[in-house]
Motif scaffolding. Structure first.
Motif, PDB file in Angstrom:
ATOM      1  N   ASP A  83      10.036  -2.107  14.134  1.00 27.73           N
ATOM      2  CA  ASP A  83      10.880  -0.922  14.166  1.00 27.73           C
ATOM      3  C   ASP A  83      10.620  -0.079  12.913  1.00 27.73           C
ATOM      4  O   ASP A  83      10.511  -0.602  11.809  1.00 27.73           O
ATOM      5  CB  ASP A  83      12.354  -1.344  14.223  1.00 27.73           C
ATOM      6  N   ILE A  84      10.520   1.224  13.100  1.00 31.33           N
ATOM      7  CA  ILE A  84      10.246   2.163  12.003  1.00 31.33           C
ATOM      8  C   ILE A  84      11.266   2.039  10.877  1.00 31.33           C
ATOM      9  O   ILE A  84      10.908   2.087   9.704  1.00 31.33           O
ATOM     10  CB  ILE A  84      10.221   3.622  12.537  1.00 31.33           C
ATOM     11  N   ASP A  85      12.543   1.866  11.209  1.00 30.87           N
ATOM     12  CA  ASP A  85      13.575   1.785  10.177  1.00 30.87           C
ATOM     13  C   ASP A  85      13.321   0.623   9.225  1.00 30.87           C
ATOM     14  O   ASP A  85      13.482   0.760   8.009  1.00 30.87           O
ATOM     15  CB  ASP A  85      14.963   1.652  10.801  1.00 30.87           C
ATOM     16  N   GLU A  86      12.923  -0.532   9.765  1.00 32.90           N
ATOM     17  CA  GLU A  86      12.635  -1.694   8.923  1.00 32.90           C
ATOM     18  C   GLU A  86      11.446  -1.429   8.012  1.00 32.90           C
ATOM     19  O   GLU A  86      11.466  -1.760   6.829  1.00 32.90           O
ATOM     20  CB  GLU A  86      12.344  -2.924   9.793  1.00 32.90           C
ATOM     21  N   VAL A  87      10.405  -0.833   8.572  1.00 31.05           N
ATOM     22  CA  VAL A  87       9.202  -0.541   7.800  1.00 31.05           C
ATOM     23  C   VAL A  87       9.507   0.482   6.709  1.00 31.05           C
ATOM     24  O   VAL A  87       9.059   0.337   5.570  1.00 31.05           O
ATOM     25  CB  VAL A  87       8.046  -0.075   8.710  1.00 31.05           C
ATOM     26  N   CYS A  88      10.284   1.507   7.039  1.00 25.62           N
ATOM     27  CA  CYS A  88      10.662   2.509   6.036  1.00 25.62           C
ATOM     28  C   CYS A  88      11.399   1.856   4.872  1.00 25.62           C
ATOM     29  O   CYS A  88      11.159   2.182   3.704  1.00 25.62           O
ATOM     30  CB  CYS A  88      11.533   3.596   6.657  1.00 25.62           C
ATOM     31  N   GLN A  89      12.284   0.942   5.170  1.00 26.14           N
ATOM     32  CA  GLN A  89      13.017   0.236   4.117  1.00 26.14           C
ATOM     33  C   GLN A  89      12.036  -0.513   3.215  1.00 26.14           C
ATOM     34  O   GLN A  89      12.129  -0.449   1.991  1.00 26.14           O
ATOM     35  CB  GLN A  89      14.024  -0.746   4.741  1.00 26.14           C
ATOM     36  N   ASN A  90      11.058  -1.189   3.813  1.00 26.49           N
ATOM     37  CA  ASN A  90      10.066  -1.937   3.033  1.00 26.49           C
ATOM     38  C   ASN A  90       9.190  -1.013   2.198  1.00 26.49           C
ATOM     39  O   ASN A  90       8.872  -1.324   1.047  1.00 26.49           O
ATOM     40  CB  ASN A  90       9.192  -2.805   3.945  1.00 26.49           C
ATOM     41  N   LEU A  91       8.786   0.132   2.770  1.00 24.29           N
ATOM     42  CA  LEU A  91       7.976   1.089   2.019  1.00 24.29           C
ATOM     43  C   LEU A  91       8.740   1.555   0.781  1.00 24.29           C
ATOM     44  O   LEU A  91       8.181   1.629  -0.315  1.00 24.29           O
ATOM     45  CB  LEU A  91       7.603   2.293   2.883  1.00 24.29           C
ATOM     46  N   GLY A  92      10.015   1.862   0.966  1.00 26.78           N
ATOM     47  CA  GLY A  92      10.839   2.311  -0.149  1.00 26.78           C
ATOM     48  C   GLY A  92      11.026   1.223  -1.192  1.00 26.78           C
ATOM     49  O   GLY A  92      10.888   1.462  -2.395  1.00 26.78           O
ATOM     50  N   ASP A  93      11.319   0.011  -0.735  1.00 23.32           N
ATOM     51  CA  ASP A  93      11.529  -1.110  -1.656  1.00 23.32           C
ATOM     52  C   ASP A  93      10.280  -1.391  -2.489  1.00 23.32           C
ATOM     53  O   ASP A  93      10.357  -1.715  -3.668  1.00 23.32           O
ATOM     54  CB  ASP A  93      11.919  -2.380  -0.895  1.00 23.32           C
ATOM     55  N   GLN A  94       9.106  -1.294  -1.847  1.00 20.97           N
ATOM     56  CA  GLN A  94       7.847  -1.622  -2.524  1.00 20.97           C
ATOM     57  C   GLN A  94       7.180  -0.402  -3.161  1.00 20.97           C
ATOM     58  O   GLN A  94       6.157  -0.522  -3.798  1.00 20.97           O
ATOM     59  CB  GLN A  94       6.892  -2.279  -1.526  1.00 20.97           C
ATOM     60  N   GLN A  95       7.767   0.763  -2.964  1.00 20.54           N
ATOM     61  CA  GLN A  95       7.271   2.027  -3.510  1.00 20.54           C
ATOM     62  C   GLN A  95       5.819   2.287  -3.108  1.00 20.54           C
ATOM     63  O   GLN A  95       4.967   2.563  -3.941  1.00 20.54           O
ATOM     64  CB  GLN A  95       7.447   2.086  -5.019  1.00 20.54           C
ATOM     65  N   ILE A  96       5.533   2.179  -1.808  1.00 19.97           N
ATOM     66  CA  ILE A  96       4.196   2.493  -1.298  1.00 19.97           C
ATOM     67  C   ILE A  96       4.299   3.575  -0.232  1.00 19.97           C
ATOM     68  O   ILE A  96       5.277   3.651   0.501  1.00 19.97           O
ATOM     69  CB  ILE A  96       3.451   1.250  -0.759  1.00 19.97           C
ATOM     70  N   ARG A  97       3.256   4.411  -0.164  1.00 21.12           N
ATOM     71  CA  ARG A  97       3.249   5.568   0.727  1.00 21.12           C
ATOM     72  C   ARG A  97       2.489   5.329   2.025  1.00 21.12           C
ATOM     73  O   ARG A  97       2.652   6.064   2.976  1.00 21.12           O
ATOM     74  CB  ARG A  97       2.644   6.771   0.011  1.00 21.12           C
ATOM     75  N   ARG A  98       1.615   4.348   2.024  1.00 25.57           N
ATOM     76  CA  ARG A  98       0.817   4.034   3.217  1.00 25.57           C
ATOM     77  C   ARG A  98       0.753   2.520   3.362  1.00 25.57           C
ATOM     78  O   ARG A  98       0.639   1.813   2.372  1.00 25.57           O
ATOM     79  CB  ARG A  98      -0.616   4.553   3.066  1.00 25.57           C
ATOM     80  N   ILE A  99       0.760   2.081   4.607  1.00 25.11           N
ATOM     81  CA  ILE A  99       0.695   0.638   4.840  1.00 25.11           C
ATOM     82  C   ILE A  99      -0.186   0.378   6.062  1.00 25.11           C
ATOM     83  O   ILE A  99      -0.073   1.063   7.074  1.00 25.11           O
ATOM     84  CB  ILE A  99       2.127   0.058   5.024  1.00 25.11           C
TER      85      ILE A  99
END
Length: 145
Positions: A83-99
């Motif tokens: 789910d996009i919401d979960e991934v967005c949370q992880n991107l924010g937590d890890q401070q990364i722009r691309r995964i």
């Protein structure tokens, strides 16, 4: 919304045996500062423009240095059915722009960027993610400690 609905599917990949010159050309062609590194259809690392600057140039290594010598081997990734919401949370937590995006067999199937999220229209998570990624501090901050 699922990752596979918004991700970029056709991803250019560098090999650990490629030179950083070749990888930098890929980055220039795709206008991005990161390229996944794959070997035998598996994701084995990520190479960023920062890796080239800090792990190669700053260390006196030349353009014929292999990607495998300077890439980041510990790769954060997400699954295409997440789910996009979960991934967005992880991107924010890890401070990364691309995964990088892998399927459940851990084969690289795409890459997800903030741009992909913004173009999808999203549900407001893109702005929150960008704010989290952009927060001051962390390992790469130039702020006084």
């Amino acid at each position: 919304m699922r990752v596979n609905e918004v991700m970029t599917r056709h991803v250019r990949v560098a090999s650990p045996k490629d030179t950083i010159r070749e990888a930098a050309r890929i980055m220039a062609q795709i206008d991005a500062g990161v390229v996944p590194v794959g070997e035998n259809d598996r994701l084995v690392g990520m190479l960023t423009d920062r890796d080239i600057a800090v792990r190669a140039v700053a260390e006196g290594k030349g353009p014929d240095t292999t990607v495998g010598e300077v890439m980041t081997p510990d790769v954060q990734y997400c699954f295409d059915d997440e789910d996009i919401d979960e991934v967005c949370q992880n991107l924010g937590d890890q401070q990364i722009r691309r995964i990088p995006v892998v399927n459940r067999q851990k084969r690289l199937v795409g890459i997800l960027s903030l741009g992909d999220l913004a173009l999808s229209g999203g549900n407001g998570a893109t702005g929150e993610t960008l704010a989290a990624i952009s927060r001051p501090g962390g390992m790469h901050s130039q702020a006084d400690h």
